[in-house]
Scaffold this active site. Sequence first.
Site, PDB file in Angstrom:
ATOM      1  N   ASP A   1       0.843  -1.201   0.000  1.00 29.67           N
ATOM      2  CA  ASP A   1       0.000   0.000   0.000  1.00 29.67           C
ATOM      3  C   ASP A   1       0.880   1.254   0.000  1.00 29.67           C
ATOM      4  O   ASP A   1       0.578   2.238  -0.677  1.00 29.67           O
ATOM      5  CB  ASP A   1      -0.924  -0.006   1.227  1.00 29.67           C
ATOM      6  CG  ASP A   1      -1.822  -1.242   1.243  1.00 29.67           C
ATOM      7  OD1 ASP A   1      -2.334  -1.607   0.174  1.00 29.67           O
ATOM      8  OD2 ASP A   1      -1.965  -1.866   2.317  1.00 29.67           O
TER       9      ASP A   1
ATOM     10  N   HIS B   1      -5.472  -3.660   5.449  1.00 30.11           N
ATOM     11  CA  HIS B   1      -5.102  -3.961   4.057  1.00 30.11           C
ATOM     12  C   HIS B   1      -6.290  -4.520   3.283  1.00 30.11           C
ATOM     13  O   HIS B   1      -6.276  -5.662   2.837  1.00 30.11           O
ATOM     14  CB  HIS B   1      -3.904  -4.931   4.027  1.00 30.11           C
ATOM     15  CG  HIS B   1      -3.499  -5.258   2.618  1.00 30.11           C
ATOM     16  ND1 HIS B   1      -2.953  -4.332   1.756  1.00 30.11           N
ATOM     17  CD2 HIS B   1      -3.599  -6.395   1.897  1.00 30.11           C
ATOM     18  CE1 HIS B   1      -2.722  -4.884   0.593  1.00 30.11           C
ATOM     19  NE2 HIS B   1      -3.119  -6.141   0.641  1.00 30.11           N
TER      20      HIS B   1
HETATM   21  N1  LIG Z   1      -0.329  -8.494   1.797  1.00 27.59           N
HETATM   22  C1  LIG Z   1      -0.386  -8.072   0.542  1.00 27.59           C
HETATM   23  O1  LIG Z   1      -0.195  -6.879   0.276  1.00 27.59           O
HETATM   24  C2  LIG Z   1      -0.665  -9.020  -0.561  1.00 27.59           C
HETATM   25  C3  LIG Z   1      -1.084 -10.301  -0.293  1.00 27.59           C
HETATM   26  N2  LIG Z   1      -1.307 -11.193  -1.297  1.00 27.59           N
HETATM   27  C4  LIG Z   1      -1.747 -12.536  -0.919  1.00 27.59           C
HETATM   28  O2  LIG Z   1      -0.643 -13.425  -0.939  1.00 27.59           O
HETATM   29  C5  LIG Z   1      -1.126 -14.777  -1.097  1.00 27.59           C
HETATM   30  C6  LIG Z   1      -0.323 -15.528  -2.148  1.00 27.59           C
HETATM   31  O3  LIG Z   1      -0.503 -14.965  -3.404  1.00 27.59           O
HETATM   32  P1  LIG Z   1       0.195 -15.607  -4.715  1.00 27.59           P
HETATM   33  O4  LIG Z   1       1.624 -15.880  -4.439  1.00 27.59           O
HETATM   34  O5  LIG Z   1      -0.163 -14.768  -5.852  1.00 27.59           O
HETATM   35  O6  LIG Z   1      -0.582 -17.017  -4.806  1.00 27.59           O
HETATM   36  P2  LIG Z   1      -0.089 -18.362  -5.543  1.00 27.59           P
HETATM   37  O7  LIG Z   1      -1.286 -19.252  -5.619  1.00 27.59           O
HETATM   38  O8  LIG Z   1       0.617 -18.017  -6.782  1.00 27.59           O
HETATM   39  O9  LIG Z   1       0.976 -18.964  -4.526  1.00 27.59           O
HETATM   40  C7  LIG Z   1       0.614 -19.416  -3.265  1.00 27.59           C
HETATM   41  C8  LIG Z   1       1.557 -20.524  -2.871  1.00 27.59           C
HETATM   42  O10 LIG Z   1       1.195 -20.969  -1.574  1.00 27.59           O
HETATM   43  C9  LIG Z   1       1.389 -22.359  -1.556  1.00 27.59           C
HETATM   44  N3  LIG Z   1       0.669 -22.989  -0.464  1.00 27.59           N
HETATM   45  C10 LIG Z   1      -0.630 -23.351  -0.401  1.00 27.59           C
HETATM   46  N4  LIG Z   1      -0.888 -23.943   0.766  1.00 27.59           N
HETATM   47  C11 LIG Z   1       0.284 -23.955   1.459  1.00 27.59           C
HETATM   48  C12 LIG Z   1       0.665 -24.447   2.726  1.00 27.59           C
HETATM   49  N5  LIG Z   1      -0.212 -25.036   3.545  1.00 27.59           N
HETATM   50  N6  LIG Z   1       1.946 -24.292   3.090  1.00 27.59           N
HETATM   51  C13 LIG Z   1       2.828 -23.683   2.285  1.00 27.59           C
HETATM   52  N7  LIG Z   1       2.538 -23.212   1.069  1.00 27.59           N
HETATM   53  C14 LIG Z   1       1.270 -23.355   0.669  1.00 27.59           C
HETATM   54  C15 LIG Z   1       0.930 -22.833  -2.920  1.00 27.59           C
HETATM   55  O11 LIG Z   1       1.434 -24.134  -3.206  1.00 27.59           O
HETATM   56  C16 LIG Z   1       1.507 -21.760  -3.804  1.00 27.59           C
HETATM   57  O12 LIG Z   1       2.795 -22.083  -4.251  1.00 27.59           O
HETATM   58  C17 LIG Z   1      -2.618 -14.634  -1.444  1.00 27.59           C
HETATM   59  O13 LIG Z   1      -3.392 -14.884  -0.299  1.00 27.59           O
HETATM   60  C18 LIG Z   1      -2.743 -13.178  -1.863  1.00 27.59           C
HETATM   61  O14 LIG Z   1      -4.035 -12.665  -1.697  1.00 27.59           O
HETATM   62  C19 LIG Z   1      -1.102 -10.863  -2.592  1.00 27.59           C
HETATM   63  C20 LIG Z   1      -0.658  -9.593  -2.923  1.00 27.59           C
HETATM   64  C21 LIG Z   1      -0.468  -8.565  -1.940  1.00 27.59           C
HETATM   65  O1  LIG Z   2      -5.673  -7.387  -4.098  1.00 29.46           O
HETATM   66  C1  LIG Z   2      -5.309  -8.548  -3.790  1.00 29.46           C
HETATM   67  O2  LIG Z   2      -6.047  -9.522  -3.739  1.00 29.46           O
HETATM   68  C2  LIG Z   2      -3.866  -8.739  -3.461  1.00 29.46           C
HETATM   69  C3  LIG Z   2      -3.456  -7.654  -2.561  1.00 29.46           C
HETATM   70  O3  LIG Z   2      -3.660  -7.705  -1.375  1.00 29.46           O
HETATM   71  C4  LIG Z   2      -2.934  -6.430  -3.162  1.00 29.46           C
HETATM   72  O4  LIG Z   2      -2.530  -6.414  -4.328  1.00 29.46           O
HETATM   73  O5  LIG Z   2      -2.897  -5.422  -2.448  1.00 29.46           O
END
Ligand SMILES: NC(=O)C1=CN([C@@H]2O[C@H](COP(=O)(O)OP(=O)(O)OC[C@H]3O[C@@H](n4cnc5c(N)ncnc54)[C@H](O)[C@@H]3O)[C@@H](O)[C@H]2O)C=CC1
Ligand SMILES: O=C([O-])CC(=O)C(=O)O
Length: 355
Positions: free
Chosen positions: A196, A223
Amino acid sequence: MMQPSSGENVNQRIARISAHLDPPNLHMENTASVSRLNCRAKGGAAGFRVAVLGAAGGIGQPLAMLMKMNPLVSVLHLYDVVNTPGVTSDISHMDTGAVVRGFLGQQQLEEALTGVDLAIIPAGVPRKPGMTRDDLFNINAGIVRTLSEAIAKCCPNAIVNVISNPVNSTVPIAAEVFKKAGTFDPKKLLGVTMLDVVRANTFVAEVLGLDPRDVNVPVVGGHAGVTILPLLSQVKPPCSFTPKEVDYLTDRIQNGGTEVVEAKAGAGSATLSMAYAAVKFADACLRGLRGDASVVECAFVTELPFFASKVRLGRIGVEEIYPLGPLNEYERAGLEKAKKELESSIQKGVSFVRK
Ligand SMILES: NC(=O)C1=CN([C@@H]2O[C@H](COP(=O)(O)OP(=O)(O)OC[C@H]3O[C@@H](n4cnc5c(N)ncnc54)[C@H](O)[C@@H]3O)[C@@H](O)[C@H]2O)C=CC1
Ligand SMILES: O=C([O-])CC(=O)C(=O)O
């Protein structure tokens, strides 16, 4: 030593040598620091041990790559339930200092966490168009609970950076798990809201015609949607905005995640900018642990009871939480909206563990 066989061509020779090599730095049954061709390196230059949980994902992979480039990291543990052998092999070839080890599946989770100073959690499913972050709760809550239980057991003193959404609920879940285990330390548990701030810096710099590296926008609250509260009255360097600019910027910062989800059209949410933001934040945590003075960033912390604030990071984690400072009327109204939504998201996370 393997002896060359007579009449062997180059490809056959390579195939024969490869067949004698251990799996690439993967901590499987045979952990033995993987002495490929008896190399002497055992790893472990001075530095911190960092684990990435969810390391094979869209965020996890670039995050792991960037952490491998961070000179403060001496050992990098990559854990996921799928695909860590490939990611670990790939990243381990980078000629930077950190030693990389891969861990695959629940049975290797504890080993992945033992001895780490910082655990970063990007594990979980991302949004598709039309979903809110809260729609991810049903799947991601359980994933964060499982990982937090292992952290409480194996590295209770580690700093924990939670990325998995919905952050407004997953951080309370981690806190409840740690409380149950008797290891909760509010100074060490942080939700990552850095994206953010990164977005706010970029969008504000665009409007003002500045270099984003010279801009710092505090973003507080939480967030998700209206809980993301940019404090445009406190931007550095000091500047002023027209009411239209304030509306435009507030809306774009609050909906930056959705902007990416829609542009990716079903292929996930922000991964590259998130990996950048996560590493920027992890680096701040490590500089704090090292004892650097004045490491200040925004993060979702657990002491108000849960609220993203500007914090000073130090040797024990969060050393100081700064007050919000003077808010203008627009920001005060935004804060009221943010608090209402935050309360229910926090309660949802707490109830998930207590039920
Ligand atoms: N805090 C923030 O600002 C943001 C948060 N996110 C969040 O981050 C998370 C991940 O996003 P992406 O990497 O794009 O998803 P993705 O689906 O590409 O990767 C997630 C990974 O987590 C793994 N996974 C699933 N269950 C697991 C477990 N029990 N133990 C270990 N690994 C496990 C999967 O195998 C996969 O490799 C989502 O919840 C998304 O919403 C995404 C962008 C910004
Ligand atoms: O928007 C989403 O789902 C992933 C996220 O948290 C971000 O990009 O800020």
